[in-house]
Every structure is written in C-alpha cells, then in structure tokens.
Design an enzyme around this catalytic site. Structure first.
Site, PDB file in Angstrom:
ATOM      1  N   ASP A  63      51.710   4.554   6.420  1.00 36.30           N
ATOM      2  CA  ASP A  63      52.843   3.848   5.815  1.00 36.30           C
ATOM      3  C   ASP A  63      53.297   2.826   6.857  1.00 36.30           C
ATOM      4  OD1 ASP A  63      55.044   3.187   4.146  1.00 36.30           O
ATOM      5  OD2 ASP A  63      56.316   4.542   5.295  1.00 36.30           O
TER       6      ASP A  63
ATOM      7  N   GLU B 214      49.361   1.868   2.539  1.00 38.86           N
ATOM      8  CA  GLU B 214      50.186   1.361   1.445  1.00 38.86           C
ATOM      9  C   GLU B 214      50.093  -0.157   1.392  1.00 38.86           C
ATOM     10  OE1 GLU B 214      54.797   1.318  -0.140  1.00 38.86           O
ATOM     11  OE2 GLU B 214      54.212   2.797   1.364  1.00 38.86           O
TER      12      GLU B 214
ATOM     13  N   ASP C 284      59.032   8.683   6.851  1.00 37.22           N
ATOM     14  CA  ASP C 284      57.874   7.811   7.061  1.00 37.22           C
ATOM     15  C   ASP C 284      56.570   8.605   7.134  1.00 37.22           C
ATOM     16  OD1 ASP C 284      59.126   5.120   7.280  1.00 37.22           O
ATOM     17  OD2 ASP C 284      60.179   6.073   8.942  1.00 37.22           O
TER      18      ASP C 284
END
EC number: 3.1.21.10
Length: 173
Positions: A8, A67, A139
C-alpha cells in the site's frame, strides 16, 4: 505454494504485507510499515526502494502486488504517491518479480465484499481471514488486503485456465 508481497504505497508511510498461499489457504508471514523520515522527496523515495528491497530479501516473495492509485487530495499529492509507487515497483522489478496492480475498489471487494468498505472493516476482515491475534495497523492491513486480493485473483485465473483440480483448489466447474 507461493509467497505474495502486497504493498500500500505512500510517500510518508508505505504499508507492506506478506502471505503464503497453500492451496485454498492463506498464511500470514509478516507485515508492517516503511516510515520515511527525510524531508526531501528523493530521500523518501530511496527509503521506500531500500525498504521494499530489504523485505524482498527477507521474505523471498514469488509475486508482488500493489494498489493502483487513481485519485488523491490534489495534483501534488497524486504525483508524490505515483512516485512512491514507482519506487516500490522498481524494487520488485529489480528482483525480477511479476507485478500486479489492483484498484482500491477491487481490493475492498476481495477482502470485505464491498468496494465501499471503510479502513476499520478491512482491518477486521484481514484479522479474521489471516487468523491474527489483533487487527494490524491500517497501512499494513491495506497492504495485506492487496496480497489477499492478488491471491483471490490468482485462484480465479487458475480455475478459469482449467489447471485447478478438486484435490488442490476445491471444486471448479
């Protein structure tokens, strides 16, 4: 059996999550955050690259998923986020890992069942899916969500290709 590193990206905090796939099971191997300390963007990008490189060295993943970012608070934030993604992707590419990208909606749908899930829902589902004693920090949970999304996509592609068997992947017809 494959090890997946999910990321991420962020210019200040980049989450990572590592899972191992054994048939239909996902096993948690590790997760955390790379927190950059440099004020200069170039220094933060180097810290992200070095951090991902070290995680790859430590866990020896077979696949890398990240992502895909399509929106940010403003143009400057979007550019910095894109550069952070680039630093992570280059680290994976240097290690000869295949790179997969997923939108936030795809990740949320794979983990929670809806593309509009909130961070707390993702944390809770990751804790349940990976049988963790506590919910991971946001996260890291998002990064584990990226890895779980990649696992599900991978399993679907295996099933569609006809390589799945009832014994190894469940019943696909």
């Amino acid at each position: 059996m494959a090890i997946i590193l999910g990321v991420d990206p962020g210019s200040r905090i980049t989450g990572y999550g590592v899972i191992q796939c054994q048939g239909r099971h996902q096993i948690y191997l590790g997760s955390g955050c790379i927190r950059t300390s440099s004020e200069e963007l170039s220094g933060r990008l180097k810290q992200i690259f070095d951090g991902i490189t070290e995680i790859i060295r430590q866990y020896q993943p077979d696949e890398f998923a990240i992502e895909r970012v399509f929106m940010a608070k403003n143009a400057d934030s979007a550019l910095k986020l894109g550069q952070a993604r680039g630093a992570a992707i280059v680290a994976a590419t240097v290690a000869n890992l295949p790179v997969a990208e997923y939108s936030a909606t795809q990740i949320k749908s794979a983990v929670v069942g809806t593309g509009r899930a909130k961070k707390e829902q993702i944390q809770h589902m990751i804790q349940q899916l990976l049988k963790l004693p506590a919910a991971p920090q946001a996260d890291a949970a998002d990064a584990l969500g990226v890895a779980v999304c990649h696992y599900h996509t991978r399993q679907s592609l295996i099933a569609l290709s006809g390589r799945a068997t009832a014994r190894t992947y469940g019943r696909y017809r």
